[in-house]
Motif scaffolding. Structure first.
Motif, PDB file in Angstrom:
ATOM      1  N   SER A  48       5.090  81.875 -16.692  1.00 39.00           N
ATOM      2  CA  SER A  48       5.144  80.752 -15.840  1.00 39.00           C
ATOM      3  C   SER A  48       6.504  80.545 -14.971  1.00 39.00           C
ATOM      4  CB  SER A  48       4.834  79.516 -16.908  1.00 39.00           C
ATOM      5  OG  SER A  48       5.010  78.482 -16.051  1.00 39.00           O
ATOM      6  N   VAL A  49       7.546  80.858 -15.803  1.00 31.65           N
ATOM      7  CA  VAL A  49       8.775  80.715 -14.943  1.00 31.65           C
ATOM      8  C   VAL A  49       8.912  81.995 -14.047  1.00 31.65           C
ATOM      9  CG1 VAL A  49      11.365  81.047 -14.941  1.00 31.65           C
ATOM     10  CG2 VAL A  49      10.210  79.795 -16.871  1.00 31.65           C
ATOM     11  N   VAL A  50       8.605  83.139 -14.254  1.00 30.93           N
ATOM     12  CA  VAL A  50       8.511  84.161 -13.391  1.00 30.93           C
ATOM     13  C   VAL A  50       7.552  83.821 -12.159  1.00 30.93           C
ATOM     14  CG1 VAL A  50       7.592  86.540 -12.698  1.00 30.93           C
ATOM     15  CG2 VAL A  50       8.821  85.871 -15.066  1.00 30.93           C
ATOM     16  N   GLU A  51       6.288  83.297 -12.482  1.00 31.43           N
ATOM     17  CA  GLU A  51       5.440  82.864 -11.358  1.00 31.43           C
ATOM     18  C   GLU A  51       6.197  81.921 -10.337  1.00 31.43           C
ATOM     19  OE1 GLU A  51       2.106  82.736  -8.967  1.00 31.43           O
ATOM     20  OE2 GLU A  51       2.531  84.282 -10.233  1.00 31.43           O
ATOM     21  N   SER A  52       6.858  81.072 -10.843  1.00 20.88           N
ATOM     22  CA  SER A  52       7.591  80.007 -10.252  1.00 20.88           C
ATOM     23  C   SER A  52       8.324  80.566  -9.109  1.00 20.88           C
ATOM     24  CB  SER A  52       8.427  78.955 -10.958  1.00 20.88           C
ATOM     25  OG  SER A  52       9.296  79.465 -11.752  1.00 20.88           O
ATOM     26  N   PHE A  53       8.930  82.014  -9.498  1.00 15.12           N
ATOM     27  CA  PHE A  53       9.875  82.750  -8.532  1.00 15.12           C
ATOM     28  C   PHE A  53       9.407  83.483  -7.527  1.00 15.12           C
ATOM     29  CE2 PHE A  53      13.114  81.242 -11.894  1.00 15.12           C
ATOM     30  CZ  PHE A  53      14.059  80.657 -11.057  1.00 15.12           C
ATOM     31  N   SER A  54       7.873  83.602  -7.484  1.00 13.39           N
ATOM     32  CA  SER A  54       7.162  84.529  -7.093  1.00 13.39           C
ATOM     33  C   SER A  54       7.473  84.627  -5.477  1.00 13.39           C
ATOM     34  CB  SER A  54       5.550  84.186  -6.813  1.00 13.39           C
ATOM     35  OG  SER A  54       5.508  82.993  -6.288  1.00 13.39           O
ATOM     36  N   PHE A  55       8.099  83.574  -4.646  1.00 12.02           N
ATOM     37  CA  PHE A  55       8.550  83.588  -3.271  1.00 12.02           C
ATOM     38  C   PHE A  55       9.699  84.378  -3.413  1.00 12.02           C
ATOM     39  CE2 PHE A  55      11.008  82.274   0.203  1.00 12.02           C
ATOM     40  CZ  PHE A  55      10.357  82.307   1.223  1.00 12.02           C
ATOM     41  N   LEU A  56      10.919  84.211  -3.997  1.00  7.13           N
ATOM     42  CA  LEU A  56      12.084  85.184  -3.988  1.00  7.13           C
ATOM     43  C   LEU A  56      11.924  86.271  -4.573  1.00  7.13           C
ATOM     44  CD1 LEU A  56      14.496  82.373  -5.724  1.00  7.13           C
ATOM     45  CD2 LEU A  56      14.587  83.437  -3.712  1.00  7.13           C
ATOM     46  N   LEU A  57      10.900  86.727  -5.360  1.00  6.54           N
ATOM     47  CA  LEU A  57      10.559  87.823  -5.971  1.00  6.54           C
ATOM     48  C   LEU A  57       9.986  88.878  -4.696  1.00  6.54           C
ATOM     49  CD1 LEU A  57       9.212  87.148  -9.510  1.00  6.54           C
ATOM     50  CD2 LEU A  57      11.311  88.293  -8.949  1.00  6.54           C
ATOM     51  N   SER A  58       9.134  88.340  -4.168  1.00  4.88           N
ATOM     52  CA  SER A  58       8.515  88.987  -3.081  1.00  4.88           C
ATOM     53  C   SER A  58       9.514  89.176  -1.851  1.00  4.88           C
ATOM     54  CB  SER A  58       7.107  88.222  -2.329  1.00  4.88           C
ATOM     55  OG  SER A  58       7.564  87.214  -1.587  1.00  4.88           O
ATOM     56  N   GLU A  59      10.211  88.054  -1.498  1.00  2.00           N
ATOM     57  CA  GLU A  59      11.371  88.228  -0.620  1.00  2.00           C
ATOM     58  C   GLU A  59      12.274  89.263  -0.794  1.00  2.00           C
ATOM     59  OE1 GLU A  59      14.262  84.734  -0.004  1.00  2.00           O
ATOM     60  OE2 GLU A  59      12.895  84.497   1.798  1.00  2.00           O
ATOM     61  N   LYS A  60      12.842  89.480  -2.043  1.00  2.00           N
ATOM     62  CA  LYS A  60      13.554  90.589  -2.420  1.00  2.00           C
ATOM     63  C   LYS A  60      12.993  91.921  -2.883  1.00  2.00           C
ATOM     64  CE  LYS A  60      17.832  89.469  -4.081  1.00  2.00           C
ATOM     65  NZ  LYS A  60      19.029  89.099  -4.738  1.00  2.00           N
ATOM     66  N   ASN A  61      11.496  91.729  -2.928  1.00  2.00           N
ATOM     67  CA  ASN A  61      10.741  92.914  -3.450  1.00  2.00           C
ATOM     68  C   ASN A  61      10.944  93.363  -4.888  1.00  2.00           C
ATOM     69  OD1 ASN A  61       8.461  94.618  -3.163  1.00  2.00           O
ATOM     70  ND2 ASN A  61       9.577  96.407  -2.397  1.00  2.00           N
ATOM     71  N   ILE A  62      11.324  92.389  -5.671  1.00  2.00           N
ATOM     72  CA  ILE A  62      11.697  92.555  -7.123  1.00  2.00           C
ATOM     73  C   ILE A  62      10.525  92.555  -8.135  1.00  2.00           C
ATOM     74  CG2 ILE A  62      12.956  91.768  -9.024  1.00  2.00           C
ATOM     75  CD1 ILE A  62      15.072  90.992  -7.029  1.00  2.00           C
ATOM     76  N   ILE A  63      10.355  93.500  -8.914  1.00  2.00           N
ATOM     77  CA  ILE A  63       9.127  93.690  -9.957  1.00  2.00           C
ATOM     78  C   ILE A  63       9.701  92.892 -11.173  1.00  2.00           C
ATOM     79  CG2 ILE A  63       7.629  95.035 -11.219  1.00  2.00           C
ATOM     80  CD1 ILE A  63       7.363  96.564  -8.630  1.00  2.00           C
ATOM     81  N   ILE A  64       9.107  92.247 -11.862  1.00  2.00           N
ATOM     82  CA  ILE A  64       9.629  91.806 -13.443  1.00  2.00           C
ATOM     83  C   ILE A  64       8.495  92.194 -14.305  1.00  2.00           C
ATOM     84  CG2 ILE A  64      10.070  89.902 -14.831  1.00  2.00           C
ATOM     85  CD1 ILE A  64      11.329  88.193 -12.638  1.00  2.00           C
ATOM     86  N   ASP A  65       8.878  92.812 -15.312  1.00  2.00           N
ATOM     87  CA  ASP A  65       7.913  93.789 -16.132  1.00  2.00           C
ATOM     88  C   ASP A  65       8.136  92.612 -17.551  1.00  2.00           C
ATOM     89  OD1 ASP A  65       7.073  95.924 -14.922  1.00  2.00           O
ATOM     90  OD2 ASP A  65       8.928  97.062 -15.293  1.00  2.00           O
ATOM     91  N   VAL A  66       7.264  91.860 -18.007  1.00  2.00           N
ATOM     92  CA  VAL A  66       7.244  91.408 -19.173  1.00  2.00           C
ATOM     93  C   VAL A  66       6.659  91.903 -20.354  1.00  2.00           C
ATOM     94  CG1 VAL A  66       6.886  88.937 -20.313  1.00  2.00           C
ATOM     95  CG2 VAL A  66       7.365  89.203 -17.517  1.00  2.00           C
TER      96      VAL A  66
END
Length: 186
Positions: A48-66
């Motif tokens: 849920s927290v990762v999803e809340s950062f989806s805009f920043l993640l796509s802006e920096k093209n960062i992948i989070i593996d959980v």
């Protein structure tokens, strides 16, 4: 014009983040703060927290593996969410574009251990000893110029300690950082 509007919005967000951090710092300083332990699925909160950062993640093209397990554990949902938000926010802030962040969750008969590792700029040895101090001068801008109030890790440490847990950070400058959270079974 749009550039002025974006600048105003950015400055408002910085001010809002500072006020939220100051309020959180004051709240965690209270001896009357209550922790309401509730059984939760740890990975659901992380996702849920990762999803809340989806805009920043796509802006920096960062992948989070959980890790994809389903770990049931007693934590204060609101405080745990704040802990995760602060740590994941830092991992994103200090990661390079096209980077990866890894989050692992392991529990045994004594503890829940969560590790959040990034491949970012790391933490210089010169500030390692003060990163949990409030109002420290160790606050730095992120890899894309993101601002910092310098209070996030201080607040996070207090929230972890309210759970009788421990937080530690391992880092090599220029080679990322790993935040390790250990919560005892209640």
């Amino acid at each position: 014009n749009q550039n002025h509007l974006n600048s105003i919005i950015s400055n408002c967000n910085v001010s809002l983040n500072l006020m939220e951090d100051l309020l959180s710092y004051i709240q965690t300083d209270s001896e009357h703060m209550k922790i309401n332990l509730t059984p939760i699925i740890v990975e659901d909160y992380i996702n849920s927290v990762v999803e809340s950062f989806s805009f920043l993640l796509s802006e920096k093209n960062i992948i989070i593996d959980v890790s994809n397990s389903k770990t049931n554990f007693n934590l204060d949902p609101l405080r745990f969410n704040q802990i995760l938000t602060n740590i994941i926010s830092n991992a994103i802030k200090f990661s390079y574009k096209n980077g990866r962040i890894f989050i692992s969750v392991v529990s045994d008969e004594n503890n829940l251990t969560i590790q959040i590792s990034d491949e970012g700029i790391g933490i210089p040895d010169s500030i390692t000893d003060e990163i949990f101090d409030p109002f420290t001068s160790s606050g730095r801008s992120g890899t894309s110029g993101e601002k910092s109030t310098g209070l996030g890790l201080s607040i996070t440490k207090r929230l972890v300690e309210f759970h009788n847990g421990e937080i530690s950070i391992f880092s090599n400058e220029s080679n990322g950082a790993t935040v390790k959270l250990v919560f005892p079974i209640n």
